[in-house]
Design a protein around this motif. Structure first.
Motif, PDB file in Angstrom:
ATOM      1  N   UNK A  47       0.808  -1.222   0.000  1.00 61.12           N
ATOM      2  CA  UNK A  47       0.000   0.000   0.000  1.00 61.12           C
ATOM      3  C   UNK A  47       0.843   1.274   0.000  1.00 61.12           C
ATOM      4  N   UNK A  48       2.072   1.191  -0.428  1.00 61.80           N
ATOM      5  CA  UNK A  48       3.015   2.311  -0.526  1.00 61.80           C
ATOM      6  C   UNK A  48       3.705   2.626   0.790  1.00 61.80           C
ATOM      7  N   UNK A  49       3.054   2.356   1.926  1.00 59.01           N
ATOM      8  CA  UNK A  49       3.610   2.824   3.189  1.00 59.01           C
ATOM      9  C   UNK A  49       4.102   1.701   4.094  1.00 59.01           C
ATOM     10  N   UNK A  50       3.440   0.541   4.002  1.00 53.27           N
ATOM     11  CA  UNK A  50       3.890  -0.578   4.812  1.00 53.27           C
ATOM     12  C   UNK A  50       4.645  -1.531   3.903  1.00 53.27           C
ATOM     13  N   UNK A  95     -13.923   7.313  -6.047  1.00 54.22           N
ATOM     14  CA  UNK A  95     -13.879   8.340  -5.023  1.00 54.22           C
ATOM     15  C   UNK A  95     -13.131   7.930  -3.765  1.00 54.22           C
ATOM     16  N   UNK A  96     -12.361   6.853  -3.829  1.00 57.04           N
ATOM     17  CA  UNK A  96     -11.521   6.541  -2.684  1.00 57.04           C
ATOM     18  C   UNK A  96     -11.566   5.081  -2.310  1.00 57.04           C
ATOM     19  N   UNK A  97     -10.427   4.426  -2.339  1.00 60.60           N
ATOM     20  CA  UNK A  97     -10.368   3.020  -1.962  1.00 60.60           C
ATOM     21  C   UNK A  97      -8.975   2.748  -1.416  1.00 60.60           C
ATOM     22  N   UNK A  98      -8.794   1.499  -0.972  1.00 58.54           N
ATOM     23  CA  UNK A  98      -7.499   1.110  -0.442  1.00 58.54           C
ATOM     24  C   UNK A  98      -6.482   1.072  -1.584  1.00 58.54           C
ATOM     25  N   UNK A  99      -5.269   1.521  -1.316  1.00 55.04           N
ATOM     26  CA  UNK A  99      -4.209   1.465  -2.323  1.00 55.04           C
ATOM     27  C   UNK A  99      -3.765   0.014  -2.512  1.00 55.04           C
ATOM     28  N   UNK A 100      -3.859  -0.491  -3.756  1.00 55.85           N
ATOM     29  CA  UNK A 100      -3.431  -1.868  -4.013  1.00 55.85           C
ATOM     30  C   UNK A 100      -2.399  -1.871  -5.128  1.00 55.85           C
ATOM     31  N   UNK A 105      -4.173   2.747 -12.714  1.00 52.29           N
ATOM     32  CA  UNK A 105      -3.990   4.021 -12.012  1.00 52.29           C
ATOM     33  C   UNK A 105      -4.872   4.088 -10.766  1.00 52.29           C
ATOM     34  N   UNK A 146      -3.300   4.129  -6.894  1.00 50.55           N
ATOM     35  CA  UNK A 146      -3.352   5.317  -6.044  1.00 50.55           C
ATOM     36  C   UNK A 146      -4.602   5.363  -5.180  1.00 50.55           C
ATOM     37  N   UNK A 147      -5.410   4.293  -5.227  1.00 52.25           N
ATOM     38  CA  UNK A 147      -6.589   4.254  -4.360  1.00 52.25           C
ATOM     39  C   UNK A 147      -7.586   5.353  -4.639  1.00 52.25           C
ATOM     40  N   UNK A 148      -7.844   5.642  -5.912  1.00 50.81           N
ATOM     41  CA  UNK A 148      -8.789   6.709  -6.229  1.00 50.81           C
ATOM     42  C   UNK A 148     -10.041   6.185  -6.928  1.00 50.81           C
ATOM     43  N   UNK A 149     -10.178   4.844  -7.013  1.00 54.74           N
ATOM     44  CA  UNK A 149     -11.345   4.298  -7.701  1.00 54.74           C
ATOM     45  C   UNK A 149     -12.628   4.667  -6.975  1.00 54.74           C
TER      46      UNK A 149
END
Lengths: 438, 341
Positions: free
Chosen positions: B55-58, B303-308, B294, B298-301
């Protein structure tokens, strides 16, 4: 000769590039950095009970148009009166804010303080990129109880507060008195039920040449209907989708029937891009919109007379949908005290009162709601105080859950599916989103 | 003695060749280094990420083939997006190639104001796709000029034109045909519905912007066709059409291969118009693989979702494989013809 011309062209292009690059950064310097020198007698120890780090310079980023940017420049100036030793570098990002912030944080270059919405809460809050604010709140004497309770739902994880609400909005019933009059019906009041709305919408559609009630295939517009019929998009723990459990279906059925009978139209049905514009262009008699209508109508349609009352009631009482965004601190900031102090100030009582005065947004504390002066804003903002009002937040995949509802409405409006089938499919999609978020 | 002489004689050129090779690689090294780090390295990393949950951060956790399985399952929308993109490629590539060739052939004739037309035709290609998209956003409005033109044209013949919401109309082409005969195609059978009205509108916009780019390439190639070939054919009694069909077109084959391959790759990767005009809607009929990549990355599906990032990388690799296969087939097909000449 030929070569000289090329060189000149190259030089010109270089100049343009420099000018463009310089342009963006100088905006930040001109409009962003508000530093007070020597003004105010507050020492470093007296900044809301917090001790900002020596020489702290903090970067603050949010979205927003020129109006919003001015609101925050003024807030920064007020902050600097109390905490003159902290320099705030305001760097607004008007477009694609969430995407840019995710990328910036992933690269370790995130601003010290940012706007936080449900999407950023998922990306940053749940992955340890935001600083829990509870200790700083305790030092500054700010409690969670001060805020309108539902505003904190998005920003709370395991009883930790990762951002504080900067403002909020909700929906009210917007109408055009002249259309109501032309239809020969009584003006809407705060005591209306959805049934009253439907009757009036039908009367407008029958007796005038404009649309009755404007509503798109949008989860946010269905939410007040659903909540006031006792429905919710998921259970309280956001683990089970509840889109077929009665309330939502009942609400959606009425909306679908209204669409069918012609008392409900979408913005595109009447040739507008959204229902607020349809009101401004006098294409419909009524719609559900929020506080943004005040500024929008003043700017774009200053001559159109319009009015707002609080949202109609359903069988379970009145319920509204609440939109809110917060301000949070980068966990990796060099200056946590200064950043926390700024966050607490901007979301604090004094600054909220000052922002409310400008008419830009609603204050986040219930006891400050009386500071709202515009009558229409007063009526709309009542929606925030009902027991059944909710922030439409369903955990990390909130966007996908809400989107499933919008898509179901879209299929119904297009005549692809009936209400039952559409929401059966939406429930499966929402459940998948909830499962994948867990 | 002899052998030594040979060896000595050989050593000279060999050393020179080796030296030249070293120098060549030295000159290439800045580029190779950049490619290794920013292309090959990144692709390798993405390949690794595609087997993890990230998820980019973990830090990424290994999940094996889960992402590939999920991408190819029927819930993620990837298959739907592949269906859309295949329709897109099948319609857009031939049309844009044909239009490009047509424009180039016209411009290759010595007409008055040739330079002016060349500039005008090329205009859409040099304009930023976002700018073009925002112009079309207005043209495609329900109350926009395209509906107006249809309305005017129809009223000339006394018919009635129902305004279409071009960018929000999920009705499929085949579904509309079925409707005209009183039938319908259920939404569960979306794959029989054909491209939606909105998808066709996006295709038209894309043909408008890419055809001129390929026109320039065709124009250059046309000017390379040796005139004597045409003269010889003319003497043999070939008319203009025959000359075009039997001389010009075969001579253009390598260029056509280039244009079709570039066009196909570009079509498979369509993104900005979708992002700007439709966000994959209405009802997923304009969802494309790159837009999905995309959105997941970036988790933008919606209007907002978990980054996968892992799922996004897996989809990107699947897309790359599909593009490779398509390109390979085209190459074989078009090149097999080229070799005859």
């Amino acid at each position: 000769m030929q070569r000289t011309r090329w060189l000149m062209l190259l030089a010109a292009m270089g100049l343009i590039a420099v000018a463009c690059g310089g342009g963006s950064s100088s905006t930040t310097v001109d409009g962003g950095v508000v530093s007070t020198t020597g003004a105010g007698g507050t020492s470093a120890g007296g900044c809301f009970g917090l001790t900002p780090e020596e020489g702290a310079t903090i970067v603050f980023s949010g979205w927003g148009d020129e109006t919003e940017q001015q609101v925050y420049r003024d807030s920064i100036a007020r902050f600097n009166e109390a905490c003159p030793d902290v320099t705030v570098d305001y760097q607004p990002v008007p477009a694609d804010f969430q995407t840019q912030m995710k990328a910036a944080f992933a690269g370790g270059e995130g601003p010290d303080i940012i706007y936080v919405d449900d999407q950023l809460m998922t990306a940053l809050g749940l992955t340890g990129q935001l600083l829990p604010l509870d200790d700083y709140m305790a030092q500054a004497g700010v409690t969670r109880e001060e805020f309108i309770p539902s505003l904190l739902t998005i920003f709370t994880v395991d009883d930790q507060t990762y951002a504080l609400p900067k403002d909020w909005g909700t929906l009210g019933l917007i109408y055009l008195p002249e259309v109501i009059e032309a239809a020969g019906i009584e003006a809407p009041t705060g005591d209306w039920t959805w049934a009253d709305l439907r009757t009036a919408a039908q009367a407008i559609a029958d007796n005038t040449d404009v649309g009755g009630f404007c509503q798109g295939a949008d989860w946010a517009r269905l939410a007040p209907w659903a909540f006031s019929h006792g429905g919710s998009f998921t259970n309280a723990a956001a683990t089970e989708a509840t889109l077929t459990d009665g309330g939502v279906i009942q609400a959606a059925t009425i909306v679908a029937d209204m669409k069918e009978e012609g008392s409900l139209v979408t913005a595109s049905d009447v040739g507008a891009t959204w229902c607020g514009e349809a009101i401004g262009r006098k294409l419909v008699g009524m719609t559900l919109e929020g506080g943004w209508m005040v500024n929008f109508m003043n700017t774009d349609y200053p001559d159109v007379e319009w009015s707002a009352v609080s949202i109609p009631a359903g069988p379970e009482g009145k319920a509204d949908v609440i939109f809110t965004n917060g301000i949070g601190v980068n966990a990796a900031t060099e200056f946590p005290n200064a950043a926390a102090a700024f966050t607490l100030f901007v979301t604090g009582r004094e600054n909220q009162a000052a922002i409310t005065e400008t008419g830009f947004a609603y204050p986040t504390r219930e006891d400050q709601l009386n500071l709202i002066t515009n009558e229409n804003d007063q009526a709309i903002s009542e929606g925030g105080t009902y027991d059944l009002s909710l922030v439409s937040y369903w955990g990390p995949n909130t966007g996908r859950v809400n989107d499933a509802v919008s898509k179901a409405l879209e299929r119904i409006f297009l005549g692809e599916q009936d209400v039952e089938a559409a929401f059966q499919q939406a429930e499966e999609e929402a459940q998948l989103a909830l499962d994948e978020a867990a | 003695m002899v052998s030594r002489a040979t060896r000595t004689r050989r050593r000279g050129p060999n050393t020179r060749v080796r030296n030249e090779t070293i120098v060549a690689y030295l000159f290439l090294s800045p580029y190779l280094l950049v490619t290794a780090v920013f292309t090959v390295g990144i692709i390798a990393f993405a390949l690794y990420i595609s087997f993890t949950s990230y998820n980019l951060f973990e830090s990424p956790t290994w999940v094996g083939l889960d992402n590939y399985r999920r991408a190819l399952g029927d819930t993620g929308g990837f298959l739907r997006s592949l269906g859309n993109i295949v329709l897109y490629v099948v319609i857009v590539v031939p049309l844009q190639t044909g239009i490009a060739l047509m424009l180039a052939s016209i411009l290759n004739k010595p007409v008055r104001g040739q330079k002016f037309f060349r500039t005008v035709f090329y205009g859409p290609s040099v304009t930023s796709s976002v700018v073009i998209a925002s112009i079309f956003l207005w043209l495609y409005l329900k109350t926009g000029i395209i509906n107006y033109l249809f309305d005017q044209t129809f009223s000339l013949f006394g018919a009635q034109w129902t305004a279409i919401e071009w960018l929000n109309d999920p009705r499929g082409l085949f579904q509309l045909i079925a409707n005209a005969f009183g039938g319908d195609i259920a939404s569960e059978q979306w794959y029989f519905r054909g491209p939606s009205v909105t998808w066709l509108a996006v295709m038209a916009l894309n043909i408008f912007t890419t055809a001129p780019t390929f026109m320039i390439i065709y124009l250059a190639a046309l000017q390379d066709v040796p005139p004597p070939l045409h003269e010889a054919a003319a003497i043999d009694g070939a008319n203009r059409w025959q000359q075009f069909w039997y001389i010009t077109l075969p001579m253009l084959r390598p260029v056509t291969l280039l244009i079709v391959v570039l066009g196909t790759i570009g079509a498979f990767q369509v993104f900005d118009q979708v992002q700007f005009l439709t966000a994959g809607g209405p009802l997923n009929t304009t969802l494309t693989p790159v837009y999905l990549v995309y959105g997941e990355a970036l988790g933008v599906l919606g209007g907002g979702s978990v980054i996968r990032m892992g799922l996004a990388s897996a989809m990107a690799f699947l897309l790359a494989v599909i593009i490779f296969i398509f390109t390979f087939i085209q190459r074989r097909y078009i090149e097999s013809g080229t070799e005859r000449y």
